[in-house]
Write a protein that holds these residues in place. Structure first.
Motif, PDB file in Angstrom:
ATOM      1  N   ARG A  93      -7.829 -11.341   2.910  1.00 56.50           N
ATOM      2  CA  ARG A  93      -7.456 -10.723   1.622  1.00 56.50           C
ATOM      3  C   ARG A  93      -8.111  -9.343   1.486  1.00 56.50           C
ATOM      4  O   ARG A  93      -7.458  -8.349   1.186  1.00 56.50           O
ATOM      5  CB  ARG A  93      -7.900 -11.625   0.458  1.00 56.50           C
ATOM      6  N   ASP A  94      -9.413  -9.283   1.726  1.00 58.54           N
ATOM      7  CA  ASP A  94     -10.135  -8.021   1.563  1.00 58.54           C
ATOM      8  C   ASP A  94      -9.601  -6.952   2.518  1.00 58.54           C
ATOM      9  O   ASP A  94      -9.458  -5.787   2.135  1.00 58.54           O
ATOM     10  CB  ASP A  94     -11.641  -8.223   1.797  1.00 58.54           C
ATOM     11  N   LEU A  97      -6.158  -5.755   1.279  1.00 60.59           N
ATOM     12  CA  LEU A  97      -6.267  -4.926   0.068  1.00 60.59           C
ATOM     13  C   LEU A  97      -6.869  -3.559   0.392  1.00 60.59           C
ATOM     14  O   LEU A  97      -6.497  -2.551  -0.220  1.00 60.59           O
ATOM     15  CB  LEU A  97      -7.082  -5.630  -1.016  1.00 60.59           C
ATOM     16  N   ASP A 100      -4.394  -0.821   1.186  1.00 62.04           N
ATOM     17  CA  ASP A 100      -3.596  -0.311   0.074  1.00 62.04           C
ATOM     18  C   ASP A 100      -2.115  -0.149   0.457  1.00 62.04           C
ATOM     19  O   ASP A 100      -1.420   0.727  -0.066  1.00 62.04           O
ATOM     20  CB  ASP A 100      -4.173   1.030  -0.405  1.00 62.04           C
ATOM     21  N   LEU A 123      -3.660 -14.529  -1.048  1.00 67.13           N
ATOM     22  CA  LEU A 123      -2.938 -13.252  -0.978  1.00 67.13           C
ATOM     23  C   LEU A 123      -1.841 -13.072  -2.022  1.00 67.13           C
ATOM     24  O   LEU A 123      -1.512 -11.946  -2.395  1.00 67.13           O
ATOM     25  CB  LEU A 123      -2.281 -13.113   0.410  1.00 67.13           C
ATOM     26  N   SER A 124      -1.243 -14.187  -2.461  1.00 64.93           N
ATOM     27  CA  SER A 124       0.007 -14.097  -3.233  1.00 64.93           C
ATOM     28  C   SER A 124      -0.065 -13.205  -4.461  1.00 64.93           C
ATOM     29  O   SER A 124       0.910 -12.514  -4.779  1.00 64.93           O
ATOM     30  CB  SER A 124       0.442 -15.487  -3.704  1.00 64.93           C
ATOM     31  N   ASP A 125      -1.209 -13.196  -5.156  1.00 67.88           N
ATOM     32  CA  ASP A 125      -1.277 -12.424  -6.410  1.00 67.88           C
ATOM     33  C   ASP A 125      -1.195 -10.924  -6.184  1.00 67.88           C
ATOM     34  O   ASP A 125      -0.926 -10.168  -7.111  1.00 67.88           O
ATOM     35  CB  ASP A 125      -2.555 -12.779  -7.201  1.00 67.88           C
ATOM     36  N   LYS A 126      -1.412 -10.488  -4.962  1.00 68.30           N
ATOM     37  CA  LYS A 126      -1.360  -9.049  -4.660  1.00 68.30           C
ATOM     38  C   LYS A 126      -0.128  -8.665  -3.841  1.00 68.30           C
ATOM     39  O   LYS A 126       0.086  -7.483  -3.557  1.00 68.30           O
ATOM     40  CB  LYS A 126      -2.621  -8.619  -3.889  1.00 68.30           C
TER      41      LYS A 126
END
Ligand code: CA2
Length: 152
Positions: A93-94, A97, A100, A123-126
């Protein structure tokens, strides 16, 4: 300049088409990659692929292709099936993110119709979107979305 998309597959997806066909189908990862390459070629998009069973290798690939190389070499978007790391990996995840870059999360199986622990994704929320349960077609749909939307 041609757009670039990174396609990431997580642990055990190298076994696709060779084990558990009732859950994951009979299409191999090579078949999936060949179909995507054909789809991308017609649109002048460059794809790169990584499959790894190791979390750190996936993090390194995401950093390298999404962040650390020169701007012209960086990918414009990511399609990722993190496999089991979907449900466990803050590190992936990090890394995602930090790039970007827009990404789509793909799952072959319908993770919501399986064990409870598969319902949570780090991951889904991003994600721009999440596709699950449509088998190998899900990757093609994700690529198709980016083909239509990356130029805006
Ligand atoms: O449905 C998906 O695509 C999954 O990401 C697949 C992961 C699973 O942990 C996720 O919850 C959902 C498992 C990948 C294992 O792939 C295999 C393929 C063939 C044979 C055995 C495992």
């Amino acid at each position: 300049m041609n757009k670039r998309i990174l396609i990431i597959n997580g642990p055990n997806l190298n076994l696709l088409g060779k084990r558990e066909p009732t859950i994951y189908g009979t299409t191999t990862l090579t078949d999936i990659q060949n179909t995507l390459s054909e789809q991308a070629k017609q649109q002048g998009i460059e794809l790169s692929f990584i499959q790894s069973n190791h979390e750190g290798e996936l993090v390194n690939a995401i950093q390298q292709q999404g962040l650390l190389c020169s701007c012209e070499e960086q990918v414009d978007a990511i399609i990722i099936n993190p496999a089991a790391f979907t449900h466990t990996s803050v590190a992936i995840r990090d890394a995602i993110l930090a790039t970007d870059k827009p990404f789509i999360e793909v799952h072959l199986s319908n993770v919501h119709a399986r064990e409870e622990f598969r319902k949570h994704s780090f991951l889904s929320d991003k994600a721009v979107g999440v596709i699950c349960g449509l088998g190998a077609k899900g990757y093609e749909m994700a690529l198709s979305y980016f083909i239509d939307n990356l130029y805006e």
